[in-house]
Design a protein around this motif. Structure first.
Motif, PDB file in Angstrom:
ATOM      1  N   ASN A  72       0.964  -1.040   0.159  1.00 39.45           N
ATOM      2  CA  ASN A  72       0.002   0.092  -0.100  1.00 39.45           C
ATOM      3  C   ASN A  72       0.924   1.461  -0.160  1.00 39.45           C
ATOM      4  OD1 ASN A  72      -1.529   2.151   1.755  1.00 39.45           O
ATOM      5  ND2 ASN A  72      -2.942   1.109   1.104  1.00 39.45           N
ATOM      6  N   TYR A 130     -13.948 -14.849   9.949  1.00 41.26           N
ATOM      7  CA  TYR A 130     -15.017 -13.874   9.527  1.00 41.26           C
ATOM      8  C   TYR A 130     -16.241 -14.050  10.404  1.00 41.26           C
ATOM      9  CZ  TYR A 130     -11.456 -13.442   5.451  1.00 41.26           C
ATOM     10  OH  TYR A 130     -10.629 -13.222   4.882  1.00 41.26           O
ATOM     11  N   VAL A 150     -13.608  -2.229   4.856  1.00 33.32           N
ATOM     12  CA  VAL A 150     -12.208  -1.439   4.966  1.00 33.32           C
ATOM     13  C   VAL A 150     -12.212  -0.491   6.316  1.00 33.32           C
ATOM     14  CG1 VAL A 150     -11.928  -0.823   2.478  1.00 33.32           C
ATOM     15  CG2 VAL A 150     -13.419   0.450   3.746  1.00 33.32           C
ATOM     16  N   HIS A 159      -3.555  -9.090   2.826  1.00 33.89           N
ATOM     17  CA  HIS A 159      -4.844  -7.966   2.480  1.00 33.89           C
ATOM     18  C   HIS A 159      -5.977  -8.496   2.714  1.00 33.89           C
ATOM     19  CE1 HIS A 159      -4.380 -10.967  -1.138  1.00 33.89           C
ATOM     20  NE2 HIS A 159      -5.709 -10.535  -1.156  1.00 33.89           N
ATOM     21  N   ASN A 160      -6.985  -7.799   2.642  1.00 33.53           N
ATOM     22  CA  ASN A 160      -8.243  -8.495   2.856  1.00 33.53           C
ATOM     23  C   ASN A 160      -9.122  -7.896   1.928  1.00 33.53           C
ATOM     24  OD1 ASN A 160      -8.152  -5.729   4.475  1.00 33.53           O
ATOM     25  ND2 ASN A 160     -10.398  -6.102   4.297  1.00 33.53           N
ATOM     26  N   THR A 161     -10.455  -8.678   1.807  1.00 27.28           N
ATOM     27  CA  THR A 161     -11.590  -8.035   0.768  1.00 27.28           C
ATOM     28  C   THR A 161     -12.812  -7.916   1.333  1.00 27.28           C
ATOM     29  OG1 THR A 161     -11.810 -10.651   0.260  1.00 27.28           O
ATOM     30  CG2 THR A 161     -10.201  -9.368  -1.117  1.00 27.28           C
ATOM     31  N   GLU A 162     -12.935  -8.210   2.549  1.00 23.52           N
ATOM     32  CA  GLU A 162     -14.253  -8.033   3.410  1.00 23.52           C
ATOM     33  C   GLU A 162     -14.835  -6.748   3.791  1.00 23.52           C
ATOM     34  OE1 GLU A 162     -11.926  -8.894   7.043  1.00 23.52           O
ATOM     35  OE2 GLU A 162     -11.801  -9.240   4.797  1.00 23.52           O
TER      36      GLU A 162
END
Length: 313
Positions: free
Chosen positions: A190, A237, A223, A218-221
């Motif tokens: 980032n 999760y 911010v 990283h994550n996708t679920e």
């Protein structure tokens, strides 16, 4: 009694509406995380302040509607002083709070003199104030209903301890373990991609001290912090973005990660910023940190922010 209902009730209710309005609006915006009780201290402060203004006004005006309308104007200054001053400072960097204080004082003095000389009947004005602020207050209460229902559901639902039992460590050795969770801190990729900043020296130093560093995680679920933190501390999760803030708060307390170390013989110390993380069974090293409340935000926007005596609220 008829005289009170006809001449005094609406003026008094207009003052209540002005004082309750900012508290309910602030609660409605934060009802997903904060209980309604956190707005009550400063609601009481505003109401007591309004009562003092009203009684002083009665001594001079000898009329409930004039006293209440003047109180409404004065309380709007008290409640919104710092909020308005901050907005002006964004446009005029040279602006000082004392300028707004002088301006508000002049306007209130002019209003006071006008009421003393003209002696207007302001029952209609009080009705307008009551209807305007009352309607917005009711609308914000309605908007807060889903969050209130979500809070009750979260309290009834299973806590984090209802999940699978934590695993037992294979080794009986218990070396010190440090887990750092930096909010809004960009990872290696980032910082390099968006800021052209190579964070290698810092990460290499951590690795030299035997820290485990991932440069590509990283994550996708989500911010948002309130979704990511429960998932990170429960190693699963457990919440989704659309779920209530109250459920997310419940799942930040006594998490799977904490229980895993507790059940393997560890004492768990926690450095907790503004009491955001749950502390059940923890040894808190930052006991001076307290959770931010709605009353704190109300104080920041009001003229009371210039006084240290009400910080405890």
């Amino acid at each position: 009694m008829r005289h009170f209902i006809k001449y005094d009730l609406v003026p008094l209710l207009s003052m209540v509406a002005v004082c309750v309005f900012p508290c309910v609006v602030m609660y409605s915006r934060n009802a997903d995380e904060a209980p309604a009780s956190t707005m009550l201290p400063f609601m009481a402060v505003f109401l007591i302040n309004a009562l003092v203004f009203f009684l002083i006004g009665l001594l001079f005006f000898r009329n409930a509607s004039r006293s209440a309308f003047f109180t409404d104007a004065a309380m709007l200054v008290v409640i919104n002083f710092c909020l308005v001053s901050r907005q002006i400072k964004e446009l005029l960097p040279f602006w000082h709070d004392r300028y707004l204080l002088i301006l508000a004082g002049i306007l209130l003095l002019a209003l006071f003199i006008l009421f003393m000389r003209k002696k207007p009947d302001l029952r209609a004005g009080c009705i307008l104030v009551l209807v305007g602020f009352g309607a917005v207050t009711v609308m914000n209460l309605i908007m807060a209903v889903p969050a209130i229902l979500g809070s009750r559901e979260a309290r009834r639902g299973p806590g984090p301890e209802a999940g699978p039992p934590p695993p037992q460590f294979l080794s009986e050795e218990r070396p010190n373990v440090y887990f750092f969770l930096f909010d809004e801190y960009g990872g290696y990729e980032n910082l390099l991609t968006y800021y052209d900043y190579d964070n290698t020296p810092f990460l290499t130093e951590l690795e030299n001290r035997n820290f485990n560093v991932s440069r590509t995680s990283h994550n996708t679920e989500a911010v948002a912090t309130d979704t990511l933190v429960p998932n990170l501390l429960n190693l699963s999760y457990v919440v989704r973005v659309e779920e209530s803030g109250h459920k997310k708060a419940v799942l930040r307390d006594n998490t799977f990660l904490y229980r895993m170390f507790h059940e393997n013989g560890y004492d768990v110390n926690i450095i907790n910023h503004v009491d955001y993380l749950g502390t059940s069974g923890m040894k808190v090293l930052t006991k001076n940190q307290t959770r931010r409340t709605i009353s704190e935000y109300l104080m920041r926007n009001s003229i009371y922010n210039k006084s240290q005596r009400l910080r405890w609220l």
